[in-house]
Scaffold this motif. Sequence first.
Motif, PDB file in Angstrom:
ATOM      1  N   ARG A 256       0.823  -1.222   0.000  1.00  0.00           N
ATOM      2  CA  ARG A 256       0.000   0.000   0.000  1.00  0.00           C
ATOM      3  C   ARG A 256       0.851   1.263   0.000  1.00  0.00           C
ATOM      4  NH1 ARG A 256      -3.254  -2.825   3.915  1.00  0.00           N
ATOM      5  NH2 ARG A 256      -2.336  -1.618   5.600  1.00  0.00           N
ATOM      6  N   GLY A 257       2.162   1.102   0.068  1.00  0.00           N
ATOM      7  CA  GLY A 257       3.050   2.266   0.063  1.00  0.00           C
ATOM      8  C   GLY A 257       3.170   2.913   1.424  1.00  0.00           C
ATOM      9  N   GLU A 258       2.795   2.189   2.477  1.00  0.00           N
ATOM     10  CA  GLU A 258       2.902   2.733   3.836  1.00  0.00           C
ATOM     11  C   GLU A 258       4.280   2.414   4.391  1.00  0.00           C
ATOM     12  OE1 GLU A 258      -0.476   1.803   6.364  1.00  0.00           O
ATOM     13  OE2 GLU A 258      -1.780   1.821   4.600  1.00  0.00           O
ATOM     14  N   VAL A 259       5.242   3.263   4.038  1.00  0.00           N
ATOM     15  CA  VAL A 259       6.621   3.047   4.477  1.00  0.00           C
ATOM     16  C   VAL A 259       7.111   4.250   5.277  1.00  0.00           C
ATOM     17  CG1 VAL A 259       7.255   1.460   2.626  1.00  0.00           C
ATOM     18  CG2 VAL A 259       7.484   3.902   2.239  1.00  0.00           C
ATOM     19  N   TYR A 260       7.878   3.988   6.286  1.00  0.00           N
ATOM     20  CA  TYR A 260       8.455   5.008   7.149  1.00  0.00           C
ATOM     21  C   TYR A 260       9.688   4.370   7.756  1.00  0.00           C
ATOM     22  CZ  TYR A 260       4.664   2.282   8.910  1.00  0.00           C
ATOM     23  OH  TYR A 260       3.788   1.249   9.088  1.00  0.00           O
ATOM     24  N   THR A 261      10.479   5.174   8.466  1.00  0.00           N
ATOM     25  CA  THR A 261      11.809   4.690   8.846  1.00  0.00           C
ATOM     26  C   THR A 261      11.800   3.523   9.832  1.00  0.00           C
ATOM     27  OG1 THR A 261      11.896   6.522  10.393  1.00  0.00           O
ATOM     28  CG2 THR A 261      13.052   6.806   8.320  1.00  0.00           C
ATOM     29  N   ASN A 262      10.686   3.299  10.545  1.00  0.00           N
ATOM     30  CA  ASN A 262      10.681   2.117  11.415  1.00  0.00           C
ATOM     31  C   ASN A 262       9.855   0.968  10.834  1.00  0.00           C
ATOM     32  OD1 ASN A 262       8.218   3.224  11.814  1.00  0.00           O
ATOM     33  ND2 ASN A 262       8.267   3.167  14.049  1.00  0.00           N
ATOM     34  N   PHE A 263       9.711   0.980   9.497  1.00  0.00           N
ATOM     35  CA  PHE A 263       8.936  -0.073   8.812  1.00  0.00           C
ATOM     36  C   PHE A 263       9.442  -1.477   9.146  1.00  0.00           C
ATOM     37  CE2 PHE A 263       8.584  -3.097   5.352  1.00  0.00           C
ATOM     38  CZ  PHE A 263       7.220  -3.105   5.094  1.00  0.00           C
ATOM     39  N   VAL A 264      10.751  -1.696   9.040  1.00  0.00           N
ATOM     40  CA  VAL A 264      11.300  -3.047   9.225  1.00  0.00           C
ATOM     41  C   VAL A 264      11.025  -3.535  10.645  1.00  0.00           C
ATOM     42  CG1 VAL A 264      13.392  -4.471   9.199  1.00  0.00           C
ATOM     43  CG2 VAL A 264      13.074  -2.701   7.458  1.00  0.00           C
ATOM     44  N   GLN A 265      11.323  -2.667  11.589  1.00  0.00           N
ATOM     45  CA  GLN A 265      11.113  -2.971  12.994  1.00  0.00           C
ATOM     46  C   GLN A 265       9.648  -3.297  13.287  1.00  0.00           C
ATOM     47  OE1 GLN A 265      12.374   0.478  15.177  1.00  0.00           O
ATOM     48  NE2 GLN A 265      11.397  -0.273  17.052  1.00  0.00           N
ATOM     49  N   ARG A 266       8.745  -2.496  12.673  1.00  0.00           N
ATOM     50  CA  ARG A 266       7.338  -2.615  13.023  1.00  0.00           C
ATOM     51  C   ARG A 266       6.568  -3.625  12.199  1.00  0.00           C
ATOM     52  NH1 ARG A 266       3.871   2.808  13.427  1.00  0.00           N
ATOM     53  NH2 ARG A 266       1.942   1.645  13.187  1.00  0.00           N
ATOM     54  N   ARG A 267       6.958  -3.794  10.941  1.00  0.00           N
ATOM     55  CA  ARG A 267       6.124  -4.579  10.026  1.00  0.00           C
ATOM     56  C   ARG A 267       6.727  -5.900   9.578  1.00  0.00           C
ATOM     57  NH1 ARG A 267       1.704  -1.962  11.359  1.00  0.00           N
ATOM     58  NH2 ARG A 267       1.619   0.181  10.604  1.00  0.00           N
ATOM     59  N   ILE A 268       8.010  -6.106   9.859  1.00  0.00           N
ATOM     60  CA  ILE A 268       8.639  -7.343   9.371  1.00  0.00           C
ATOM     61  C   ILE A 268       8.992  -8.229  10.554  1.00  0.00           C
ATOM     62  CG2 ILE A 268      10.631  -8.309   8.126  1.00  0.00           C
ATOM     63  CD1 ILE A 268       8.609  -6.941   6.266  1.00  0.00           C
ATOM     64  N   ASP A 269       8.506  -9.463  10.488  1.00  0.00           N
ATOM     65  CA  ASP A 269       8.771 -10.419  11.558  1.00  0.00           C
ATOM     66  C   ASP A 269      10.040 -11.185  11.189  1.00  0.00           C
ATOM     67  OD1 ASP A 269       8.839 -12.321  13.482  1.00  0.00           O
ATOM     68  OD2 ASP A 269       6.956 -13.306  12.888  1.00  0.00           O
ATOM     69  N   LEU A 270      11.165 -10.711  11.741  1.00  0.00           N
ATOM     70  CA  LEU A 270      12.450 -11.303  11.362  1.00  0.00           C
ATOM     71  C   LEU A 270      12.576 -12.747  11.857  1.00  0.00           C
ATOM     72  CD1 LEU A 270      14.805  -8.225  11.857  1.00  0.00           C
ATOM     73  CD2 LEU A 270      14.015  -9.186   9.703  1.00  0.00           C
ATOM     74  N   SER A 271      11.784 -13.145  12.834  1.00  0.00           N
ATOM     75  CA  SER A 271      11.882 -14.535  13.302  1.00  0.00           C
ATOM     76  C   SER A 271      11.294 -15.495  12.259  1.00  0.00           C
ATOM     77  CB  SER A 271      11.205 -14.713  14.661  1.00  0.00           C
ATOM     78  OG  SER A 271       9.817 -14.521  14.530  1.00  0.00           O
ATOM     79  N   ALA A 272      10.281 -15.035  11.520  1.00  0.00           N
ATOM     80  CA  ALA A 272       9.724 -15.850  10.438  1.00  0.00           C
ATOM     81  C   ALA A 272      10.766 -16.026   9.339  1.00  0.00           C
ATOM     82  CB  ALA A 272       8.477 -15.187   9.859  1.00  0.00           C
ATOM     83  N   LEU A 273      11.518 -14.966   9.127  1.00  0.00           N
ATOM     84  CA  LEU A 273      12.589 -14.961   8.134  1.00  0.00           C
ATOM     85  C   LEU A 273      13.685 -15.949   8.517  1.00  0.00           C
ATOM     86  CD1 LEU A 273      13.561 -13.298   5.674  1.00  0.00           C
ATOM     87  CD2 LEU A 273      14.800 -11.910   7.295  1.00  0.00           C
ATOM     88  N   GLN A 274      14.031 -15.927   9.803  1.00  0.00           N
ATOM     89  CA  GLN A 274      15.068 -16.842  10.291  1.00  0.00           C
ATOM     90  C   GLN A 274      14.696 -18.287   9.947  1.00  0.00           C
ATOM     91  OE1 GLN A 274      15.465 -16.006  14.465  1.00  0.00           O
ATOM     92  NE2 GLN A 274      16.030 -13.892  14.049  1.00  0.00           N
ATOM     93  N   HIS A 275      13.410 -18.574  10.105  1.00  0.00           N
ATOM     94  CA  HIS A 275      12.950 -19.909   9.822  1.00  0.00           C
ATOM     95  C   HIS A 275      13.113 -20.233   8.325  1.00  0.00           C
ATOM     96  CE1 HIS A 275      10.894 -23.515  10.972  1.00  0.00           C
ATOM     97  NE2 HIS A 275      10.159 -23.431   9.878  1.00  0.00           N
ATOM     98  N   ALA A 276      12.669 -19.270   7.496  1.00  0.00           N
ATOM     99  CA  ALA A 276      12.741 -19.459   6.048  1.00  0.00           C
ATOM    100  C   ALA A 276      14.178 -19.658   5.575  1.00  0.00           C
ATOM    101  CB  ALA A 276      12.113 -18.267   5.336  1.00  0.00           C
ATOM    102  N   ALA A 277      15.082 -18.888   6.193  1.00  0.00           N
ATOM    103  CA  ALA A 277      16.481 -18.951   5.746  1.00  0.00           C
ATOM    104  C   ALA A 277      17.196 -20.176   6.323  1.00  0.00           C
ATOM    105  CB  ALA A 277      17.220 -17.687   6.160  1.00  0.00           C
ATOM    106  N   GLY A 278      16.768 -20.599   7.500  1.00  0.00           N
ATOM    107  CA  GLY A 278      17.442 -21.705   8.156  1.00  0.00           C
ATOM    108  C   GLY A 278      16.964 -23.038   7.607  1.00  0.00           C
TER     109      GLY A 278
END
Length: 455
Positions: free
Chosen positions: A433-455
């Motif tokens: 939707r184009g809703e991006v701001y400087t804390n997007f990664v922190q707020r909107r991306i679940d890095l633990s899900a990523l860890q699973h995908a990469a591992g």
Amino acid sequence: MFRKVLIANRGEIAVRVIRACRELGIRTAAVFSEADRQSMHVRMADEAFCIGPAPPADSYLNIPNIMSTAELLGVDAIHPGYGFLSENPHFSEICQDVKITFVGPSPEAIAAMGNKSQARERMRGAGVPVIPGSDGPVRSENEALDISKHIGFPLIVKASAGGGGRGMRLVHTREDLRRAIQTAQSEAEAAFGNNEIYIEKYVEEPRHIEVQILADKHGNTIYLGARDCSIQRRHQKLLEETPPPGLRDRFIRVLGKAAAKAAHAINYTGAGTVEFLVDRDGHYYFMEMNTRIQVEHPITEMVTGIDIVKAQLHAAAGERLNVNQGDVETRGHAIECRINAEDPRYDFRPAPGRLAQFIPPGGPGIRVDTHAYAGYTIPPHYDSLVAKLIAWGTNRAEAIARMRRALQEFEIAGVPTTIPFHLMVLDNAFFRRGEVYTNFVQRRIDLSALQHAAG
Ligand code: MV4
């Protein structure tokens, strides 16, 4: 135009500069460290010279070695790329002294933007909006308290010699201010050898919007649209796009004019980038100016059709800009994903190593800027950028679809990369939707899900 240019850099940007020189019929001289003998820029240049051991201080930052190589090889210009010596006013001055053209701005223009408090004052004086805060450096705790009465809390204490997120301190209350000033001063002294600090009101959840500018040595300055660089983590940009989603053309023109005014005010020449913070109410403020070519310049090239590195060389050679502001049109949408050799399982820590496989994507609307190839070993001494993947589309949706497709095509084996992270961003509903701001990664991306995908 120049006959021979020395490229005082490595990696993908050295390759990028060599390509621009080739197209202009300029001979190229590469320099490399002992860790970079196998690097692509060494193979691609007409000549290559080893300038020292792997640590940057001994090679890519070693001014005597670089200047003696430049003299020895008889170059008439030096392109510094980004990082390393690119924003060192002393280096720009040495080039001037020995009559080798520095492909970048004057030492004065670099210095004017290098001191962030001074840059703020220069911009305020030129009528470019700055964030409410101190008039110049803050010398005492009492002065800081006075300012806080005007601008309120939260506020941010920044080091004059900092920048790019280094040497900043957020302060929430009056009680915390005294100690914050002291700590910020001693940290700035330790990090930069300069304890000067200044104060700004803290802008919450801003977007980072930056404007590419080009200026010649005859007083002409133009802007080439704006990039949204809000998607970053700990001040490391990860994904950039142009035009910034959701901003009106009219607003981008306002930013563009402010950026051109900023550059003009310091007699800027060459390619540069003016960074703005844009708040939720659409207020914009000058933040910093980067006096070099930037990593994310290709997205601007994709929508404007202007080769920014060639433009740098033309400007450095003293030629007039061959486009007017009115000639600059942007077409479609472009996105860049930085493919880094980093391990998301360990907090994105750099993971250099040998590329057992490397098959870049291609096809419509795709550009890959890289120095990597299958079998290449990413040395541990430098940044972890493996490739910049750039996708162009007639609109944002097509650019996103192409980027997704290209990320899936990209085959890299041997090191973990940020590819799974980027796929996650592109599939995120807020991003779409184009809703991006400087804390997007922190707020909107679940890095633990990523860890699973990469591992
Ligand atoms: C700010 C700010 C909020 N208010 N200044 C970070 C990089 C450096 N150029 C300045 N930065 C910021 N300065 C005020 N007055 C928020 C940031 C900031 C930020 C800016 C751009 C992109 C990402 C960022 C992440 C955290 C903080």
